[in-house]
Write an enzyme that holds these catalytic residues in place. Structure first.
Site, short mmCIF file in Angstrom:
data_model
loop_
_atom_site.label_atom_id
_atom_site.label_comp_id
_atom_site.label_asym_id
_atom_site.label_seq_id
_atom_site.Cartn_x
_atom_site.Cartn_y
_atom_site.Cartn_z
N ILE A 283 0.84 -1.20 0.00
CA ILE A 283 0.00 0.00 0.00
C ILE A 283 0.87 1.25 0.00
O ILE A 283 0.42 2.33 -0.37
CB ILE A 283 -0.97 0.04 1.20
CG1 ILE A 283 -0.22 0.23 2.53
CG2 ILE A 283 -1.86 -1.18 1.24
CD1 ILE A 283 -1.12 0.53 3.70
N ASP A 284 2.14 1.11 0.41
CA ASP A 284 3.02 2.27 0.54
C ASP A 284 3.49 2.82 -0.80
O ASP A 284 3.97 3.95 -0.87
CB ASP A 284 4.24 1.91 1.39
CG ASP A 284 3.86 1.34 2.75
OD1 ASP A 284 2.81 1.74 3.27
OD2 ASP A 284 4.62 0.51 3.27
N ARG B 95 -12.24 23.10 14.44
CA ARG B 95 -11.09 22.38 14.97
C ARG B 95 -9.98 22.20 13.94
O ARG B 95 -10.18 22.36 12.74
CB ARG B 95 -11.51 21.00 15.46
CG ARG B 95 -12.24 21.01 16.79
CD ARG B 95 -12.74 19.63 17.15
NE ARG B 95 -13.31 19.62 18.50
CZ ARG B 95 -14.19 18.74 18.93
NH1 ARG B 95 -14.62 17.78 18.12
NH2 ARG B 95 -14.64 18.77 20.17
#
Length: 359
Positions: free
Chosen positions: A136-137, A172
């Site tokens: 996935i990297d 936020r």
């Protein structure tokens, strides 16, 4: 031919699509026999009898996450800890003997940089191996993309979309920590696709004060919320990676906590609340995207072709629109990292995404 197939390293979406393509292509085109090797190379070391994979075995697995063969990221046969022992042992000769005793004419190994390194070392010991890149990297050399990456990015993008609405409601600062190890591909693509204000990646060390300045400027002039995507391998200038578990002789270090590290550094300098979300292994699971299904299927098909062409010691790879084969040694020579001067990074900067540096 009698072809073995195995999956190693961490799981990701698309593994089953490769297995399916290997089995269907080998049987339908070549009338091969396909043998499923479970849990990476562990089944060889345990000397357990593997199972044949048939067309029925792979029915309905295209959309399924994970791997029907199981996997492990602790099964390096060159440094293997046997049951009842504490120190690693070199079991690579046992793997070679097991492959020979099983009568395998070739072994297709699906995995990331660690698994490809093991496969290359086994190839040098005489095993007929073909590699399929998986992570996935997206950090494996010699290929433009690995399957699993697109699915991970799409999931992270969806998470960022959801965080946006709650960030707006409560005014936020939201920090989303994503995987990627020492490469920032997931974070970079998520930030671009999800409209983040800032993206912190391992390839560009960040200055917390510069991030604080951008947050203040954004709240003063642009809006009432701020979204930051942080790669797990990101670190402040002059600092270190945030590590959950240090590496050993048999296991790589486990990164994590980069989001909290950033939050701790900037909270005392801003008035807004900060919330940190860590996606973790959610990025690995689930059904693969159409891109990953197609890429994985093409990889599986081309791996079988490579076997029949005796292209051993090679790994299938995506270059542009084509699937080619490249030497395994070139694929593992170095990690494929984000170039800070790449067009993708420049595009991100041009639309105002902050990387925490002074550019």
């Amino acid at each position: 031919m009698r072809i073995g197939v195995t999956t190693g390293g961490g799981d990701c979406a698309g593994l089953n699509a490769v297995i399916r393509a290997v089995v269907k292509s080998a049987i339908l085109e070549h009338r091969d026999e396909v043998i499923g090797i479970e849990d990476g190379f562990d089944q060889f070391i345990r000397r357990q009898a593997p199972s044949e994979l048939t067309l029925h075995s792979v029915r309905g697995i295209l959309a399924r996450g994970g791997t029907i063969l199981g996997t492990t990221n602790r099964g390096n046969p060159f440094h293997y800890v046997l049951p009842g022992m504490t120190k690693p042992t070199d079991c690579s000769d046992l793997v070679v003997r097991q492959v020979q005793q099983l009568g395998l004419d070739a072994l297709i190994v699906i995995g990331g940089d660690g698994t490809m390194s093991i496969a290359y070392d086994l190839f040098r010991k005489g095993l007929p191996l073909v590699g399929v890149p998986k992570t996935i990297d997206n950090d494996l050399g010699a290929t433009d993309y690995t399957f699993g990456f697109d699915t991970a990015v799409n999931f992270a993008m969806d998470a960022l979309d959801r965080l946006r609405t709650t960030a707006e409601s409560h005014e936020r600062v939201m920090i989303l920590e994503v995987m990627g190890r020492y490469a920032g591909w997931i974070a970079l693509h998520t930030a671009l696709a999800g409209g983040a204000h800032a993206c912190l990646i391992p390839e560009i060390e960040y200055d917390p004060q510069l991030v604080v300045d951008r947050i203040r400027r954004s709240f003063a002039k642009e809006g009432n919320f701020y979204l930051i995507v942080v790669a797990e391998g990101a670190k402040p200038a002059g600092g270190v990676h945030s590590v959950v578990e240090h590496g050993t002789a048999t296991r790589a270090e486990r990164l994590g906590g980069a989001g909290e590290q950033l939050a701790s550094a900037i909270q005392k300098h801003i008035d807004q609340d900060i919330r940190v979300t860590v996606l973790g292994h959610l990025q690995r699971g689930g059904s693969p995207t159409s891109f990953d299904r197609i890429l994985a299927t093409r990889f599986g098909y081309e791996a079988v072709r490579a076997v029949h062409a005796s292209k051993f010691g090679q790994m299938v790879a995506l270059k542009g629109q084509d699937i080619i084969t490249v030497p395994m040694e070139s694929a593992i020579a170095k990690l494929r990292l984000v170039d800070p001067k790449s067009p993708v990074v420049l595009a991100a900067r041009s639309i105002g995404i902050c990387f925490g540096d002074d550019e």
